[in-house]
Scaffold this motif. Structure first.
Motif, PDB file in Angstrom:
ATOM      1  N   TRP A 134      27.531  46.317  37.857  1.00  0.00           N
ATOM      2  CA  TRP A 134      27.811  46.995  36.596  1.00  0.00           C
ATOM      3  C   TRP A 134      29.303  46.900  36.282  1.00  0.00           C
ATOM      4  CZ3 TRP A 134      24.116  49.408  33.515  1.00  0.00           C
ATOM      5  CH2 TRP A 134      22.827  49.507  34.075  1.00  0.00           C
ATOM      6  N   VAL A 135      29.615  46.451  35.077  1.00  0.00           N
ATOM      7  CA  VAL A 135      31.002  46.256  34.666  1.00  0.00           C
ATOM      8  C   VAL A 135      31.248  46.988  33.349  1.00  0.00           C
ATOM      9  CG1 VAL A 135      32.776  44.580  34.038  1.00  0.00           C
ATOM     10  CG2 VAL A 135      31.098  44.005  35.803  1.00  0.00           C
ATOM     11  N   ALA A 150      38.821  40.055  39.476  1.00  0.00           N
ATOM     12  CA  ALA A 150      40.105  40.297  38.834  1.00  0.00           C
ATOM     13  C   ALA A 150      39.876  41.054  37.536  1.00  0.00           C
ATOM     14  CB  ALA A 150      40.813  38.976  38.551  1.00  0.00           C
ATOM     15  N   SER A 151      40.697  42.071  37.299  1.00  0.00           N
ATOM     16  CA  SER A 151      40.513  42.870  36.085  1.00  0.00           C
ATOM     17  C   SER A 151      40.846  42.069  34.830  1.00  0.00           C
ATOM     18  CB  SER A 151      41.356  44.138  36.137  1.00  0.00           C
ATOM     19  OG  SER A 151      42.730  43.813  36.236  1.00  0.00           O
ATOM     20  N   ARG A 152      41.786  41.142  34.942  1.00  0.00           N
ATOM     21  CA  ARG A 152      42.152  40.323  33.777  1.00  0.00           C
ATOM     22  C   ARG A 152      41.656  38.902  33.971  1.00  0.00           C
ATOM     23  NH1 ARG A 152      45.349  43.215  30.368  1.00  0.00           N
ATOM     24  NH2 ARG A 152      44.082  41.950  28.956  1.00  0.00           N
ATOM     25  N   ALA A 210      39.344  28.864  36.793  1.00  0.00           N
ATOM     26  CA  ALA A 210      38.573  29.370  37.942  1.00  0.00           C
ATOM     27  C   ALA A 210      37.906  30.680  37.540  1.00  0.00           C
ATOM     28  CB  ALA A 210      39.483  29.590  39.147  1.00  0.00           C
ATOM     29  N   ASP A 211      36.686  30.897  38.018  1.00  0.00           N
ATOM     30  CA  ASP A 211      35.949  32.100  37.653  1.00  0.00           C
ATOM     31  C   ASP A 211      36.627  33.347  38.212  1.00  0.00           C
ATOM     32  OD1 ASP A 211      33.966  30.709  36.296  1.00  0.00           O
ATOM     33  OD2 ASP A 211      32.833  30.341  38.127  1.00  0.00           O
ATOM     34  N   GLN A 212      36.534  34.430  37.468  1.00  0.00           N
ATOM     35  CA  GLN A 212      37.264  35.651  37.806  1.00  0.00           C
ATOM     36  C   GLN A 212      36.541  36.522  38.821  1.00  0.00           C
ATOM     37  OE1 GLN A 212      36.021  37.559  34.277  1.00  0.00           O
ATOM     38  NE2 GLN A 212      37.288  39.362  34.550  1.00  0.00           N
ATOM     39  N   VAL A 213      35.211  36.388  38.964  1.00  0.00           N
ATOM     40  CA  VAL A 213      34.432  37.162  39.928  1.00  0.00           C
ATOM     41  C   VAL A 213      34.041  36.250  41.083  1.00  0.00           C
ATOM     42  CG1 VAL A 213      32.332  38.501  40.312  1.00  0.00           C
ATOM     43  CG2 VAL A 213      33.536  38.684  38.127  1.00  0.00           C
ATOM     44  N   GLY A 223      34.228  38.409  31.583  1.00  0.00           N
ATOM     45  CA  GLY A 223      35.033  38.801  30.440  1.00  0.00           C
ATOM     46  C   GLY A 223      36.257  39.590  30.865  1.00  0.00           C
ATOM     47  N   ASP A 224      37.272  39.510  30.049  1.00  0.00           N
ATOM     48  CA  ASP A 224      38.558  40.129  30.350  1.00  0.00           C
ATOM     49  C   ASP A 224      38.474  41.663  30.333  1.00  0.00           C
ATOM     50  OD1 ASP A 224      41.313  40.154  30.847  1.00  0.00           O
ATOM     51  OD2 ASP A 224      41.786  40.289  28.711  1.00  0.00           O
TER      52      ASP A 224
END
Length: 288
Positions: A133-134, A90-92, A99-102, A118-119
Motif C-alpha cells: 500500500w502506497v 525511494a520516496s522520490r 532504474a525502478d524506484q521500488v 510514482g513520485d
C-alpha cells in the motif's frame, strides 16, 4: 490535559547503535525492523547503489539479521513481505529515470523484482497478503494505490469518491484492510478491496492534521496535528456517517517527555512511535 504514555515495544540491539538508521518500521505481524548503513547519506558524495543491513526484532525478543545488496534509495521506505523478503522504496522517483524506484528482495537479501509506483511516496505499508500500500504526498497527488510485489496495480483510489484526497497524511494497514486520513478534508476512510460493491467507506471527521490513526471496533484515535497539537491524541467514536469527537490528550514517551522528532506507523488498533535517535519503538494500543 490528560497524558497517555507509550508502552515500550522494541529496541535496536546496542551492538548496532554505531550504524546509521536509514529508516525503521513495524510490520503487519508486529515485528520491528531497522534498515542500517555504515554512515549517514551524503548527497553528491555517496555512490549508489550500496549494501545495508536489516535488523529485525520479533515480539518475543528474537533478533534476525538480513543483508540487502545494491540498494538504490538514499532516503528509503522499508517493510517486510509475508514470505520473509523486504520492500525498499525511494520516496522520490525523479532521480530514478533509468532504474525502478521500488526494489523487492527475497529472504536472503537478493533483489527479485523492481518497479516504479510514482513520485512522492508519503507512506508505504505491506499487508498480510503481501500487497504493498502506497500513499502519496501533494507533489504527486495521485492518492492511494495498492501493488503486488511484482508491480501489478491491485487497487487505486481513482474514482473512489474520497473527498479531499490530496496528500496521504495517515495510513494504517492491518490484515488486508487499509485505513487512511488524507489531507485536505481529513475524512476517515476504510478500504477493503475484496468487499463486494462497496470497497470504500468514508466518515466525515473534524480532527485535522493527524499523521497516524488507530481503529478498534467503533472507536478511533488520531495522533499528531498542526502547531500546538503536534503531540495530540484525539479519541472519537464512529457513527453511521461521521467520527464523533470524544477525549483529547497528549501522547508521551514511556518515561514522560514528548517525542520531538519521530516516526509513526499505524497497524489496526495500534500506533507505533519511534523518537530520535530512532533506536526504540513505543506503542499505544486503542484496544487496551
Amino acid at each position: 490535559m490528560q497524558k497517555t504514555a507509550l508502552v515500550p515495544y522494541a529496541h535496536l540491539p546496542r551492538r548496532h547503535h554505531a550504524r546509521h538508521v536509514l529508516t525503521s518500521t513495524v510490520d503487519v505481524f508486529g515485528v520491528a525492523h531497522w534498515l542500517l548503513a555504515d554512515r549517514a547519506p551524503q548527497p553528491g558524495v555517496d555512490v549508489l547503489p550500496f549494501d545495508a543491513l536489516v535488523v529485525s526484532v520479533h515480539p518475543g525478543g528474537d533478533v534476525e539479521l538480513t543483508e540487502l545488496s545494491a540498494l538504490r534509495a538514499r532516503w528509503p521506505h522499508l517493510d517486510r513481505l509475508p514470505d520473509g523478503g523486504f520492500v525498499v522504496a525511494a520516496s522520490r522517483a525523479r532521480r530514478y529515470e533509468d532504474a525502478d524506484q521500488v526494489q523487492v528482495f527475497d529472504a536472503l537479501g537478493r533483489e527479485t523484482s523492481s518497479f516504479s509506483v510514482g513520485d512522492a511516496i508519503e507512506r508505504l505499508l505491506v499487508d498480510e497478503a503481501g500487497h504493498i500500500w502506497v500513499g502519496h504526498f501533494d507533489e504527486n497527488p495521485v492518492g492511494i494505490r495498492c501493488w503486488s510485489p511484482v508491480g501489478h496495480m491491485y487497487w487505486t483510489s481513482d474514482g473512489a469518491s474520497i473527498p479531499g484526497l490530496f496528500d496521504c497524511y495517515a495510513l494504517n494497514v492491518s490484515g488486508t484492510t487499509a485505513w487512511a486520513c488524507p489531507y485536505t478534508d481529513f475524512p476517515l476512510v476504510e478500504i477493503r478491496p475484496n468487499r463486494p460493491g462497496r470497497p470504500v467507506k468514508v466518515w466525515a471527521n473534524r480532527v485535522r492534521g493527524a499523521q497516524a490513526v488507530a481503529v478498534h471496533g467503533e472507536r478511533v484515535a488520531f495522533y499528531d496535528g498542526y502547531g500546538d497539537e503536534r503531540d495530540r491524541l484525539a479519541h472519537g467514536e464512529l457513527t453511521e456517517t461521521s467520527v464523533e469527537p470524544r477525549d483529547v490528550g497528549l501522547l508521551t514517551l514511556p518515561d514522560g517527555p514528548l517525542p520531538g522528532r519521530r516516526r509513526v506507523v499505524g497497524r489496526g488498533s495500534r500506533i507505533y512511535v519511534q523518537a530520535e535517535p530512532f533506536t526504540a519503538w513505543g506503542v499505544f494500543d486503542l484496544s487496551s
